[in-house]
Every structure is written in C-alpha cells, then in structure tokens.
Design a protein around this motif. Structure first.
Motif, mmCIF file in Angstrom:
data_model
loop_
_atom_site.group_PDB
_atom_site.id
_atom_site.type_symbol
_atom_site.label_atom_id
_atom_site.label_comp_id
_atom_site.label_asym_id
_atom_site.label_seq_id
_atom_site.Cartn_x
_atom_site.Cartn_y
_atom_site.Cartn_z
ATOM 1 N N ARG A 60 13.428 -22.759 11.317
ATOM 2 C CA ARG A 60 12.501 -22.054 12.198
ATOM 3 C C ARG A 60 11.610 -21.118 11.375
ATOM 4 O O ARG A 60 10.405 -21.028 11.615
ATOM 5 C CB ARG A 60 13.283 -21.270 13.249
ATOM 6 N N ASN A 67 7.608 -21.229 11.075
ATOM 7 C CA ASN A 67 6.784 -20.047 11.358
ATOM 8 C C ASN A 67 5.883 -19.715 10.182
ATOM 9 O O ASN A 67 4.715 -19.357 10.368
ATOM 10 C CB ASN A 67 7.671 -18.848 11.696
ATOM 11 N N ASP A 69 3.103 -22.278 10.117
ATOM 12 C CA ASP A 69 2.146 -21.996 11.186
ATOM 13 C C ASP A 69 1.281 -20.790 10.836
ATOM 14 O O ASP A 69 0.071 -20.800 11.055
ATOM 15 C CB ASP A 69 2.875 -21.738 12.508
ATOM 16 N N THR A 70 1.899 -19.765 10.279
ATOM 17 C CA THR A 70 1.152 -18.562 9.907
ATOM 18 C C THR A 70 0.142 -18.863 8.812
ATOM 19 O O THR A 70 -1.008 -18.410 8.869
ATOM 20 C CB THR A 70 2.130 -17.464 9.444
#
Length: 178
Positions: free
Chosen positions: A119, A123, A126-127
C-alpha cells in the motif's frame, strides 16, 4: 485418453480462472484447530483462569488433607502426586498451544506488514505520478498567455498605433484604452 476440462490446465486464462492442478487442501480443520489454540492462549492469560486454577488447587489440597482417609484420592504424605501430574500435564499442553497461537499471530502480522508495504509503494507511486502531473500542468500554464500579459500586449500595440497615427496625421487618436 480424453482429458476432462476439470483436469485441463489452461495457460491462456488468468490464474484464478484455471482449474486447480492439485486438489485443494482442507484448511478448515487446521484453521479450526488454530482458532482453538488462540482461544486457549487467550483464556490462559486471563485473571479468571488464574483464579480458577488457584481455587481448583486449593480445593484439591483442602479436600485431600481434611477428608476422611478412605475418601482421599491424593495423599498429602506423597506430596499430592496426582495434583502435580495434572498441573504438569496442563503446563506441557499450554506451552505448545501458546506457541501455536503466537505463530499464527506472527503469520497474520507478516501478511499485514506485506500489505502495508505494498500500500505504501502504491501511495508513493501515486504521489510521484501526481507530482509529475502538477509539474506538467505548471509548464503548460507557463506557455499560456495570462490576462495581464494580453492586456500589456494590447496596450503596447495601441501605443504603437497611436504613435503612428500621431506622426502621420499630426493629431491625437481617439482610440479607446484597454
């Protein structure tokens, strides 16, 4: 020899869609035993269990000390041998059951840590993607003319036209200002 679709291993389908190569193992019985060991481990760690075990031992000792000689089943003279054996048996089963429960908890923790790591990686990806998109938008907006820039350009064009008109006509222009 004809193969049945159940035994057919298809490599063109996703793994979840394929027929199992080996028969699935029965996990329910081991899972039930695992839940039982966790229940035992949780029960042994409570004050109620300790008080119950203490009351059991006290009642055992009182009965085998104060009861008539022929009604006693564990001799105080021999050091309560049966009680000692029962407590040793309880301890010899408690330790492995507690270890099994800890191993199951360790397995769950390991899976949870792996899921948390995945996860966190998603993240981070994605960031980073969003950061690249923001940079791309900033670069794209740098090339877009702003309202102030357009006004400034129009003013300079009007000033140029006014200066040309005044030099050719000799008079001031009646052009509106932007």
């Amino acid at each position: 020899m004809a193969r049945t679709p159940k035994n057919d291993v298809r490599l063109d389908a996703p793994k979840g869609m394929r027929a199992p190569v080996l028969a699935p193992r029965r996990r329910q019985s081991s899972d039930r035993f695992g839940r039982f060991t966790e229940w035992i481990a949780r029960a042994m760690g409570t004050p109620w269990f300790l008080m119950g075990l203490t009351l059991f031992c006290v009642a055992w000792i009182i009965y085998n000390t104060l009861a008539p000689e022929d009604a006693r089943f564990d001799s105080a003279a021999l050091g309560f041998t049966a009680l000692t054996l029962i407590l040793s048996l309880q301890a010899s089963y408690a330790a492995p059951l507690i270890l099994l429960a800890q191993n199951r908890q360790d397995d769950r923790d390991r899976v949870q840590i792996e899921q948390d790591r995945q996860r966190a990686e998603r993240n981070l990806a994605d960031t980073e993607y969003l950061a690249r998109e923001v940079v791309a938008l900033r670069l794209a907006l740098k090339d877009v003319a702003s309202r102030d820039f357009i006004r400034q350009e129009l003013r300079s064009l009007l000033d140029e036209l006014d200066s040309k008109d005044s030099s050719t006509e000799g008079g001031g222009g009646d052009r509106p200002r932007v």
